[in-house]
Scaffold this motif. Sequence first.
Motif, PDB file in Angstrom:
ATOM      1  N   LEU A   4       0.855  -1.179   0.000  1.00 45.21           N
ATOM      2  CA  LEU A   4       0.000   0.000   0.000  1.00 45.21           C
ATOM      3  C   LEU A   4       0.895   1.235   0.000  1.00 45.21           C
ATOM      4  O   LEU A   4       1.821   1.332   0.813  1.00 45.21           O
ATOM      5  CB  LEU A   4      -0.898   0.005   1.235  1.00 45.21           C
ATOM      6  N   ARG A  28      -7.647  -8.981   3.480  1.00 47.95           N
ATOM      7  CA  ARG A  28      -7.302  -7.725   2.793  1.00 47.95           C
ATOM      8  C   ARG A  28      -7.671  -6.499   3.620  1.00 47.95           C
ATOM      9  O   ARG A  28      -6.893  -5.546   3.724  1.00 47.95           O
ATOM     10  CB  ARG A  28      -8.007  -7.664   1.444  1.00 47.95           C
ATOM     11  N   THR A  29      -8.849  -6.492   4.215  1.00 42.03           N
ATOM     12  CA  THR A  29      -9.297  -5.346   5.001  1.00 42.03           C
ATOM     13  C   THR A  29      -8.341  -5.057   6.143  1.00 42.03           C
ATOM     14  O   THR A  29      -7.967  -3.902   6.378  1.00 42.03           O
ATOM     15  CB  THR A  29     -10.718  -5.592   5.554  1.00 42.03           C
ATOM     16  N   VAL A  32      -5.150  -3.518   4.877  1.00 41.16           N
ATOM     17  CA  VAL A  32      -5.316  -2.099   4.549  1.00 41.16           C
ATOM     18  C   VAL A  32      -5.255  -1.259   5.823  1.00 41.16           C
ATOM     19  O   VAL A  32      -4.531  -0.255   5.879  1.00 41.16           O
ATOM     20  CB  VAL A  32      -6.650  -1.853   3.800  1.00 41.16           C
ATOM     21  N   SER A  62      -9.465   0.803  -5.543  1.00 43.97           N
ATOM     22  CA  SER A  62      -8.342   0.412  -4.681  1.00 43.97           C
ATOM     23  C   SER A  62      -7.467   1.605  -4.309  1.00 43.97           C
ATOM     24  O   SER A  62      -6.263   1.483  -4.102  1.00 43.97           O
ATOM     25  CB  SER A  62      -7.481  -0.676  -5.322  1.00 43.97           C
ATOM     26  N   VAL A  84      -3.508   0.752  -3.330  1.00 40.06           N
ATOM     27  CA  VAL A  84      -2.912  -0.577  -3.395  1.00 40.06           C
ATOM     28  C   VAL A  84      -2.070  -0.628  -4.660  1.00 40.06           C
ATOM     29  O   VAL A  84      -2.555  -0.330  -5.747  1.00 40.06           O
ATOM     30  CB  VAL A  84      -4.003  -1.678  -3.417  1.00 40.06           C
TER      31      VAL A  84
END
Length: 88
Positions: A4, A28-29, A32, A62, A84
């Motif tokens: 990221l 994924r969450t 992030v 993203s 991302v």
Amino acid sequence: MFRLMGTLYKNSKILKDTVICDETGNRRTQKVFNSLEAICYSFDLEKPIWLESNLSDFKRHSKTRFYQDNFIEDIDFDYLEIRVIEED
């Protein structure tokens, strides 16, 4: 690997940028949120508040931008953009 990128902009110019790599087995969450926290720590910022517009932008592209409305304290830049750049 999950990467990221966080970038601070002021007057359409890049002030700072950094890339955070997350190789954990998290969803994924969580990657992030963890990466955003690391970016904010790197830039010495408070964590921004996710608004509905941020969520929809991030789901669709993203990437998203956090403006003054996303921060409780005053900021000395125009916005923080996260995106991302690599997902496996």
